[in-house]
Design a protein around this motif. Sequence first.
Motif, short mmCIF file in Angstrom:
data_model
loop_
_atom_site.label_atom_id
_atom_site.label_comp_id
_atom_site.label_asym_id
_atom_site.label_seq_id
_atom_site.Cartn_x
_atom_site.Cartn_y
_atom_site.Cartn_z
N SER A 50 0.83 -1.21 0.00
CA SER A 50 0.00 0.00 0.00
C SER A 50 0.87 1.26 0.00
O SER A 50 0.54 2.25 -0.66
CB SER A 50 -0.98 0.00 1.17
N GLU A 51 1.98 1.23 0.71
CA GLU A 51 2.89 2.37 0.72
C GLU A 51 3.54 2.57 -0.65
O GLU A 51 3.74 3.71 -1.09
CB GLU A 51 3.97 2.20 1.80
N LEU A 52 3.85 1.48 -1.32
CA LEU A 52 4.41 1.56 -2.67
C LEU A 52 3.39 2.16 -3.63
O LEU A 52 3.71 3.06 -4.41
CB LEU A 52 4.85 0.16 -3.13
N GLN A 53 2.15 1.70 -3.55
CA GLN A 53 1.09 2.26 -4.40
C GLN A 53 0.89 3.75 -4.12
O GLN A 53 0.75 4.54 -5.05
CB GLN A 53 -0.23 1.52 -4.16
N GLU A 54 0.87 4.10 -2.85
CA GLU A 54 0.66 5.50 -2.48
C GLU A 54 1.81 6.38 -2.99
O GLU A 54 1.57 7.47 -3.54
CB GLU A 54 0.56 5.63 -0.96
N ALA A 55 3.03 5.93 -2.84
CA ALA A 55 4.19 6.72 -3.29
C ALA A 55 4.17 6.90 -4.81
O ALA A 55 4.41 8.01 -5.31
CB ALA A 55 5.49 6.05 -2.85
N ILE A 56 3.87 5.83 -5.54
CA ILE A 56 3.80 5.95 -7.01
C ILE A 56 2.67 6.88 -7.40
O ILE A 56 2.84 7.76 -8.26
CB ILE A 56 3.64 4.56 -7.67
N SER A 57 1.51 6.72 -6.78
CA SER A 57 0.35 7.56 -7.11
C SER A 57 0.65 9.03 -6.88
O SER A 57 0.32 9.88 -7.72
CB SER A 57 -0.86 7.14 -6.26
N GLU A 58 1.29 9.35 -5.76
CA GLU A 58 1.62 10.74 -5.47
C GLU A 58 2.64 11.29 -6.45
O GLU A 58 2.53 12.44 -6.89
CB GLU A 58 2.10 10.88 -4.03
N GLU A 59 3.62 10.49 -6.81
CA GLU A 59 4.63 10.95 -7.76
C GLU A 59 4.07 11.13 -9.17
O GLU A 59 4.42 12.07 -9.87
CB GLU A 59 5.81 9.97 -7.80
N ILE A 60 3.18 10.22 -9.58
CA ILE A 60 2.59 10.27 -10.92
C ILE A 60 1.49 11.33 -10.99
O ILE A 60 1.24 11.91 -12.03
CB ILE A 60 2.02 8.87 -11.31
N GLY A 61 0.82 11.55 -9.86
CA GLY A 61 -0.25 12.53 -9.83
C GLY A 61 -1.62 11.96 -10.13
O GLY A 61 -2.56 12.70 -10.45
N GLU A 62 -1.75 10.65 -10.05
CA GLU A 62 -3.04 9.99 -10.25
C GLU A 62 -3.02 8.66 -9.50
O GLU A 62 -1.95 8.15 -9.17
CB GLU A 62 -3.33 9.75 -11.73
N THR A 63 -4.20 8.12 -9.23
CA THR A 63 -4.28 6.86 -8.51
C THR A 63 -3.72 5.73 -9.37
O THR A 63 -4.13 5.58 -10.54
CB THR A 63 -5.73 6.54 -8.12
N VAL A 64 -2.80 4.98 -8.80
CA VAL A 64 -2.14 3.89 -9.50
C VAL A 64 -2.20 2.64 -8.63
O VAL A 64 -1.94 2.71 -7.44
CB VAL A 64 -0.66 4.25 -9.81
N LEU A 65 -2.54 1.53 -9.24
CA LEU A 65 -2.45 0.24 -8.58
C LEU A 65 -1.13 -0.39 -8.96
O LEU A 65 -0.57 -0.07 -10.02
CB LEU A 65 -3.61 -0.67 -9.00
N VAL A 66 -0.62 -1.28 -8.12
CA VAL A 66 0.66 -1.93 -8.39
C VAL A 66 0.44 -3.42 -8.64
O VAL A 66 -0.26 -4.08 -7.87
CB VAL A 66 1.64 -1.74 -7.22
N GLU A 67 1.03 -3.90 -9.71
CA GLU A 67 1.07 -5.33 -10.00
C GLU A 67 2.52 -5.77 -9.91
O GLU A 67 3.39 -5.19 -10.58
CB GLU A 67 0.53 -5.60 -11.41
#
Length: 92
Positions: free
Chosen positions: A72-89
């Motif tokens: 969840s922390e990885l998803q949150e960090a990517i989402s914040e950096e990208i600027g949109e909600t991102v799921l991680v696979e």
Amino acid sequence: MYDQLTFETREEDLRLRGCWDRVLSRVAGLVPPKMAERFLLTIQPDELRDGVAVIEVPSSFNSEWIRSRCLSELQEAISEEIGETVLVELRV
């Protein structure tokens, strides 16, 4: 290697790769240094497609470790950096 570009490299993939060091730094700071070295610094971004960031992991064990401790922390960090909600696979 994740920093090698081709003519087929998509803009979304470049965005993911461009923020990757910052993402890793944020998430690695949440776990003990030896664990970060073993489980986080060995993963690489592959692609960002339709709101899903595909991350390559070296083994199923690494994948399970990340899922159980910091996905969840990885998803949150990517989402914040990208600027949109991102799921991680995670992909082995």
